[in-house]
Write a protein that holds these residues in place. Structure first.
Motif, PDB file in Angstrom:
ATOM      1  N   LEU A 196      -4.659   5.745  53.268  1.00 37.67           N
ATOM      2  CA  LEU A 196      -5.570   5.825  52.358  1.00 37.67           C
ATOM      3  C   LEU A 196      -6.477   7.262  52.263  1.00 37.67           C
ATOM      4  N   ARG A 197      -6.448   7.617  51.189  1.00 32.45           N
ATOM      5  CA  ARG A 197      -7.549   8.667  50.905  1.00 32.45           C
ATOM      6  C   ARG A 197      -8.608   8.677  50.517  1.00 32.45           C
ATOM      7  N   PRO A 198      -9.679   9.590  50.708  1.00 37.88           N
ATOM      8  CA  PRO A 198     -11.385   9.413  50.826  1.00 37.88           C
ATOM      9  C   PRO A 198     -11.781   8.857  49.015  1.00 37.88           C
ATOM     10  N   HIS A 199     -11.926   7.271  49.018  1.00 34.82           N
ATOM     11  CA  HIS A 199     -12.343   7.713  47.178  1.00 34.82           C
ATOM     12  C   HIS A 199     -13.443   8.220  46.715  1.00 34.82           C
ATOM     13  N   GLU A 200     -13.774   7.973  45.509  1.00 32.81           N
ATOM     14  CA  GLU A 200     -15.376   8.687  44.877  1.00 32.81           C
ATOM     15  C   GLU A 200     -16.355   7.661  45.291  1.00 32.81           C
ATOM     16  N   LEU A 201     -17.111   7.552  45.083  1.00 31.34           N
ATOM     17  CA  LEU A 201     -18.437   7.018  45.685  1.00 31.34           C
ATOM     18  C   LEU A 201     -19.681   7.368  44.079  1.00 31.34           C
ATOM     19  N   LEU A 202     -20.276   6.405  44.028  1.00 24.14           N
ATOM     20  CA  LEU A 202     -21.391   6.878  43.036  1.00 24.14           C
ATOM     21  C   LEU A 202     -22.551   6.258  43.309  1.00 24.14           C
ATOM     22  N   HIS A 203     -23.384   6.904  42.896  1.00 20.83           N
ATOM     23  CA  HIS A 203     -24.823   5.990  44.058  1.00 20.83           C
ATOM     24  C   HIS A 203     -25.793   5.455  42.432  1.00 20.83           C
ATOM     25  N   PHE A 204     -26.221   4.531  42.334  1.00 18.38           N
ATOM     26  CA  PHE A 204     -27.123   4.035  41.607  1.00 18.38           C
ATOM     27  C   PHE A 204     -28.448   3.777  41.668  1.00 18.38           C
ATOM     28  N   HIS A 205     -29.262   3.446  40.747  1.00 14.33           N
ATOM     29  CA  HIS A 205     -30.887   3.051  40.982  1.00 14.33           C
ATOM     30  C   HIS A 205     -31.229   1.658  40.003  1.00 14.33           C
ATOM     31  N   SER A 206     -31.184   1.149  40.697  1.00 14.25           N
ATOM     32  CA  SER A 206     -31.503  -0.015  39.647  1.00 14.25           C
ATOM     33  C   SER A 206     -32.512  -0.534  40.221  1.00 14.25           C
ATOM     34  N   ASN A 207     -33.449  -0.570  39.230  1.00 15.27           N
ATOM     35  CA  ASN A 207     -35.140  -2.082  39.194  1.00 15.27           C
ATOM     36  C   ASN A 207     -34.960  -2.960  39.609  1.00 15.27           C
ATOM     37  N   LEU A 239     -31.844  -4.486  41.405  1.00 18.11           N
ATOM     38  CA  LEU A 239     -30.507  -4.013  42.348  1.00 18.11           C
ATOM     39  C   LEU A 239     -31.237  -3.297  43.426  1.00 18.11           C
ATOM     40  N   GLY A 240     -32.468  -2.501  43.143  1.00 20.53           N
ATOM     41  CA  GLY A 240     -32.171  -1.527  44.279  1.00 20.53           C
ATOM     42  C   GLY A 240     -31.293  -0.430  44.251  1.00 20.53           C
ATOM     43  N   GLU A 241     -31.008  -0.144  45.192  1.00 20.35           N
ATOM     44  CA  GLU A 241     -29.792   1.104  45.289  1.00 20.35           C
ATOM     45  C   GLU A 241     -28.120   0.464  45.612  1.00 20.35           C
ATOM     46  N   LEU A 242     -27.841   1.056  44.564  1.00 15.80           N
ATOM     47  CA  LEU A 242     -25.964   0.425  44.677  1.00 15.80           C
ATOM     48  C   LEU A 242     -25.208   2.032  44.657  1.00 15.80           C
ATOM     49  N   VAL A 243     -24.323   1.080  45.800  1.00 15.98           N
ATOM     50  CA  VAL A 243     -23.496   2.293  46.352  1.00 15.98           C
ATOM     51  C   VAL A 243     -21.747   1.478  45.267  1.00 15.98           C
ATOM     52  N   VAL A 244     -21.319   2.112  44.929  1.00 19.29           N
ATOM     53  CA  VAL A 244     -19.620   1.994  43.905  1.00 19.29           C
ATOM     54  C   VAL A 244     -19.010   2.608  44.579  1.00 19.29           C
ATOM     55  N   HIS A 245     -17.876   1.953  44.907  1.00 18.09           N
ATOM     56  CA  HIS A 245     -16.506   2.486  44.900  1.00 18.09           C
ATOM     57  C   HIS A 245     -15.980   2.788  43.798  1.00 18.09           C
ATOM     58  N   LYS A 246     -15.024   3.799  43.658  1.00 17.63           N
ATOM     59  CA  LYS A 246     -14.911   4.049  41.831  1.00 17.63           C
ATOM     60  C   LYS A 246     -12.994   3.692  42.023  1.00 17.63           C
ATOM     61  N   TYR A 251     -13.312   1.356  34.601  1.00 19.09           N
ATOM     62  CA  TYR A 251     -12.915   1.737  35.925  1.00 19.09           C
ATOM     63  C   TYR A 251     -12.790   0.359  36.944  1.00 19.09           C
ATOM     64  N   CYS A 252     -12.448  -0.475  37.341  1.00 19.29           N
ATOM     65  CA  CYS A 252     -12.904  -1.262  38.257  1.00 19.29           C
ATOM     66  C   CYS A 252     -13.132  -0.676  40.085  1.00 19.29           C
ATOM     67  N   GLY A 253     -14.740  -1.462  40.477  1.00 17.79           N
ATOM     68  CA  GLY A 253     -15.911  -1.094  41.167  1.00 17.79           C
ATOM     69  C   GLY A 253     -15.682  -2.375  41.658  1.00 17.79           C
ATOM     70  N   PHE A 254     -16.216  -1.332  43.278  1.00 16.64           N
ATOM     71  CA  PHE A 254     -16.323  -2.254  44.532  1.00 16.64           C
ATOM     72  C   PHE A 254     -18.475  -1.903  45.408  1.00 16.64           C
ATOM     73  N   GLU A 255     -19.227  -2.953  44.634  1.00 20.84           N
ATOM     74  CA  GLU A 255     -20.100  -2.241  45.246  1.00 20.84           C
ATOM     75  C   GLU A 255     -20.257  -2.935  46.808  1.00 20.84           C
ATOM     76  N   ALA A 256     -20.905  -1.170  47.831  1.00 23.19           N
ATOM     77  CA  ALA A 256     -20.458  -1.563  49.304  1.00 23.19           C
ATOM     78  C   ALA A 256     -21.319  -2.716  49.966  1.00 23.19           C
ATOM     79  N   ASN A 257     -23.327  -2.612  49.206  1.00 20.94           N
ATOM     80  CA  ASN A 257     -23.437  -3.546  49.801  1.00 20.94           C
ATOM     81  C   ASN A 257     -23.757  -4.608  50.028  1.00 20.94           C
ATOM     82  N   SER A 258     -23.577  -5.093  48.608  1.00 20.75           N
ATOM     83  CA  SER A 258     -23.003  -7.072  48.395  1.00 20.75           C
ATOM     84  C   SER A 258     -21.333  -6.729  49.018  1.00 20.75           C
TER      85      SER A 258
END
Length: 587
Positions: free
Chosen positions: A238-249, A251-258, A273-280
């Motif tokens: 597996l190669r490192p994939h792109e991580l996206l960081h969101f801030h929601s009022n 849900l708080g801080e979200l880290v999403v694997h693109k 794109y499909c995404g996977f939220e790392a925290n939840s």
């Protein structure tokens, strides 16, 4: 006259007293130049002082000397005296001029009081500061300059070596950190591979292991998600994939694997794109608008281009403010928004919209199959879509571009509406001529007039239902409702696609339309009047053949795949249909 004489006498007394003090202090180094006058004419003092550095010890040589000549005016000390430096030794012209300037300033400051001693003391202090032996020769001066140059070069070389050594140490530290990160990535990669192998074995042995169907389908979903990420896997893993960081009022801080790109919408100018939220650990869908600068724009933007870019940024900021209000929306037939972020890069503006993951298909696939949708399903879709639209309109939200691609049907047959409000905003920004993807088509190849506002949503709903009923896009204008359709459905469509906005019904009116509230079947009314139990009759006498039930419109392949109903129950009899769907007897 007597007052002037008395004042002159005061000046004379002050001057003579000062001369006596100077004579006693400096001794032979003090000379009163008036004593050399051939005629003993009374005039203001004019003295000559031979000055040397202060504080010379026994045996200490004197390398600098200077004579100070002071010529007073009759009104001294109210007027500064004339000062002149003579017979300077060991002082350059530059230093001598600096001393002269200092004495002139000091005399101006001390004006009004006797100052000759203070001036002489200042000169002696200056001489003490510069009492240094001169160079014996030009050769010695040259050697001295060479030594200074060598010392300077040695210092610079030492500093360069220190910087080089510090840089090497930093590189060693970075190499160690990089090695540790690579080890962590390798360990994580091995765990991911082992996890995939584990999931694959579970799926392959699903009929032999002791686990519930819910767990089985959950593992299957995870495996499908990993399989969609093959574009991020190379030969080594597996190669490192792109991580996206969101801030929601909310849900708080979200880290999403693109994840993998699921498709692109030319109509909306975006990629999905499909995404996977790392925290939840939840799956999600990621909408991406990549607004790249037009190739016609140079490396440096003009003032007009900068103005357009700033205007686009303001529109994105306004969309972010609207997004905060959309977060409060909650309806079972809406796809819920989760987070929004925008990033400015060198060559583009990128906007990411994170939404809820809904497993299922869109109604656009039904249009692509060119097969008409059954009337019962259309009634089911229309009721849920109107419920969602009415909720949006009640909260002052307009969908703005309702179409088959923005309607999803999940695994349980529930209709979910997405792309409301924000997608139209961002697709409008794509139209700006400063971006490459400025050609956005909202009609998907169909030339139809654009209707705006809440009544525009109703217009688009009517066009979509008409297209689904015919299995093809509506290609004519004014819109003609086929006479072959049932009367109540015809009337429903006429209320949606009428040209006059004032005559077009609202969502609340359409929810009360007879098309969404079909009458009960006659046989069901008969069963309600006289039940089979009272007549001692068996349901078998009214059983509908099994193939009719399985092929009925309330049964679909998508529902069979995921619903517990089709996996755990056996259908026996269709009793009828009501406002909430089919009534079936099961075992």
């Amino acid at each position: 006259m007597s007052s002037q004489d008395s004042q002159t006498d005061d000046y004379t007394v002050q001057q003579e007293n000062e001369l006596e003090a100077l004579a006693s202090i400096f001794g032979e180094d003090f000379h009163d130049l008036r004593s050399k006058d051939p005629w003993k004419v009374k005039r203001p003092p004019e003295v000559y002082l031979c000055l040397r550095p202060n504080g010379l010890n026994n045996g200490q040589e004197c390398y600098v000397t200077v004579d100070l000549q002071v010529k007073c005016v009759p009104t001294y000390p109210d007027v500064p005296p004339e000062l002149e430096l003579k017979n300077a030794k060991g002082l350059s012209n530059e230093k001598l001029q600096n001393l002269q300037d200092e004495l002139t300033k000091l005399a101006a400051v001390r004006c009004g009081e006797v100052m000759i001693y203070e001036l002489a003391d200042h000169v002696q202090g200056f001489l003490s500061k510069h009492n240094k032996p001169p160079s014996r020769s030009f050769h010695e001066e040259m050697l001295k300059n060479q030594r200074r140059q060598q010392e300077k070069q040695a210092l610079e070389e030492q500093q360069r070596m220190d910087q080089q050594r510090q840089k090497e140490e930093e590189m060693e530290i970075m190499a160690v950190i990089q090695k540790r990160e690579e080890e962590k990535r390798e360990e994580k990669r091995k765990k991911e591979i082992a996890k995939q192998v584990f999931f694959l074995e579970i799926i392959q042995r699903g009929d032999r292991i002791f686990c519930s169907k819910k767990i089985f389908f959950a593992l299957h979903t995870i495996l499908v998600f990993y399989s969609t990420r093959r574009d991020t896997v190379n030969d080594d893993g597996l190669r490192p994939h792109e991580l996206l960081h969101f801030h929601s009022n909310t849900l708080g801080e979200l880290v999403v694997h693109k994840g993998k790109c699921l498709g692109e919408s030319q109509r909306l100018g975006r990629s999905v794109y499909c995404g996977f939220e790392a925290n939840s650990g939840e799956f999600s869908i990621l909408y991406e608008w990549s607004l790249r600068w037009s190739k016609k724009m140079g490396k440096f933007f003009t003032s007009q281009e900068k103005g357009k870019i700033e205007n686009c940024k303001k529109q994105i900021h306004a969309a972010e403010n609207e997004f905060n209000s959309l977060l409060r929306l909650s309806h079972p037939n809406l796809v819920h928004y989760m987070a929004l972020s925008s990033i400015e890069k060198e060559d583009c503006l990128t906007v990411h919209l994170l939404v809820e993951h809904v497993p299922g298909t869109s109604l656009n696939q039904s249009l692509g199959a060119n097969s008409p949708v059954l009337l019962d399903k259309l009634c089911h879709y229309a009721a849920q879509l109107l419920s969602a639209l009415d909720y949006l309109h009640t909260n002052s939200v307009v969908h703005k571009h309702l179409g088959a691609s923005s309607v999803l049907v999940d695994s349980e047959g529930t209709v979910r509406l997405t792309d409301y409000s924000l997608s139209k905003r961002f697709s409008d920004i794509c139209k700006e001529d400063i971006f490459e993807q400025a050609h956005v088509r909202f009609s998907e190849g169909v030339v139809m007039p654009t209707k705006t506002g809440k009544k525009g949503d109703v217009w688009n709903l009517g066009l979509m239902l008409l297209a689904l009923s015919q299995g093809k896009e509506v290609m004519e204008y004014p819109v003609t409702v086929p006479a072959s359709l049932p009367a109540d459905f015809q009337d429903f469509l006429h209320k949606c696609v009428c040209l006059n906005d004032a005559e077009r019904w609202t969502t609340q009116q359409l929810l009360d339309h007879s098309f969404l509230k079909p009458p009960l079947p006659k046989n069901l009314l008969q069963y309600q009047e006289t039940s089979p139990e009272d007549l001692a009759e068996d349901f078998a006498s009214t059983v509908i053949p099994q193939n009719h039930i399985l092929n009925s419109p309330f049964s679909s392949g998508l529902q069979r795949q995921f619903s517990r109903y089709f996996n755990e129950f056996e259908e026996l009899q269709l009793l009828g249909k009501g406002a909430f769907g089919a009534v079936i007897k099961v075992n």
